[in-house]
Design a protein around this motif. Structure first.
Motif, PDB file in Angstrom:
ATOM      1  N   ARG A  25       0.953  -1.185  -0.116  1.00 40.23           N
ATOM      2  CA  ARG A  25       0.017   0.109  -0.127  1.00 40.23           C
ATOM      3  C   ARG A  25       0.951   1.084  -0.051  1.00 40.23           C
ATOM      4  NH1 ARG A  25      -4.473   2.841   3.807  1.00 40.23           N
ATOM      5  NH2 ARG A  25      -4.078   4.602   3.270  1.00 40.23           N
ATOM      6  N   ARG A  74      -3.500  -3.956  -9.012  1.00 41.47           N
ATOM      7  CA  ARG A  74      -3.456  -2.578  -8.451  1.00 41.47           C
ATOM      8  C   ARG A  74      -4.538  -1.854  -8.428  1.00 41.47           C
ATOM      9  NH1 ARG A  74       2.175   0.136  -9.355  1.00 41.47           N
ATOM     10  NH2 ARG A  74       2.600  -1.207  -7.582  1.00 41.47           N
ATOM     11  N   ASP A  88      -2.118  -2.960  -3.523  1.00 38.21           N
ATOM     12  CA  ASP A  88      -1.734  -4.263  -4.334  1.00 38.21           C
ATOM     13  C   ASP A  88      -2.445  -5.430  -3.852  1.00 38.21           C
ATOM     14  OD1 ASP A  88      -0.301  -2.791  -6.582  1.00 38.21           O
ATOM     15  OD2 ASP A  88       1.167  -2.463  -5.066  1.00 38.21           O
ATOM     16  N   TYR A  89      -2.812  -6.384  -4.690  1.00 44.21           N
ATOM     17  CA  TYR A  89      -3.417  -7.328  -4.075  1.00 44.21           C
ATOM     18  C   TYR A  89      -2.847  -8.591  -4.848  1.00 44.21           C
ATOM     19  CZ  TYR A  89      -6.694  -5.152  -1.081  1.00 44.21           C
ATOM     20  OH  TYR A  89      -7.412  -4.315   0.024  1.00 44.21           O
ATOM     21  N   GLN A  90      -2.914  -9.923  -4.389  1.00 47.01           N
ATOM     22  CA  GLN A  90      -2.595 -11.159  -5.347  1.00 47.01           C
ATOM     23  C   GLN A  90      -3.780 -11.990  -4.921  1.00 47.01           C
ATOM     24  OE1 GLN A  90       1.546 -12.471  -5.603  1.00 47.01           O
ATOM     25  NE2 GLN A  90       0.897 -14.615  -5.022  1.00 47.01           N
ATOM     26  N   ARG A 143      -1.916 -10.380 -10.195  1.00 51.08           N
ATOM     27  CA  ARG A 143      -1.579  -9.173  -9.282  1.00 51.08           C
ATOM     28  C   ARG A 143      -2.547  -8.142  -9.624  1.00 51.08           C
ATOM     29  NH1 ARG A 143       4.723 -10.259  -7.513  1.00 51.08           N
ATOM     30  NH2 ARG A 143       4.368 -11.834  -6.227  1.00 51.08           N
TER      31      ARG A 143
END
Length: 125
Positions: free
Chosen positions: A17, A116, A34-36, A114
């Protein structure tokens, strides 16, 4: 913790973040998250010697790409709303494939995307 869940399933977890969108219009009310998402295929429950496959992992990942899907008619915005909270707008979304596993001998196949998300607080009004 709950009971284990057999594949197929998706794991979603936060990565990074930042509070800087790197834009000239950043009014310090923004965040970039950001996430995965890891999409996991696997053996069929109760079927001995079964294995996960690329097709199953890709089917799950195809659904994940809907996060950044745009309207087919070219209109602005995203096809699927993303409710991130009252007074917060997700004004940009990006995604990229980040790898996975592809060896059927592993019994479990994964695909990774991923995401964003660019979030900004909306002024009260």
């Amino acid at each position: 913790m709950g009971a284990p869940v057999p594949p197929p399933y998706t794991l979603l977890y936060p990565l990074d973040r930042t509070d800087d969108t790197a834009t000239l219009a950043d009014n310090q009310t923004a965040a970039v998250l950001d996430y995965q998402a890891t999409f996991v295929s696997g053996p069929a429950p109760g079927v001995p010697n079964s294995r996960g496959g690329d097709e199953q992992a890709q089917w799950l990942a195809d659904r994940g790409w809907k996060v950044v899907e745009r309207p087919a008619d070219g209109s602005p915005g995203y096809l699927h709303p993303l409710n991130v909270g009252a007074g917060v707008n997700c004004w940009q979304r990006t995604a990229r494939e980040a790898g996975g596993t592809s060896d059927p001998g592993d019994a479990i196949i994964t695909s990774v995307i991923r995401f964003r998300l660019f979030l900004e607080e909306q002024p009260a009004g």
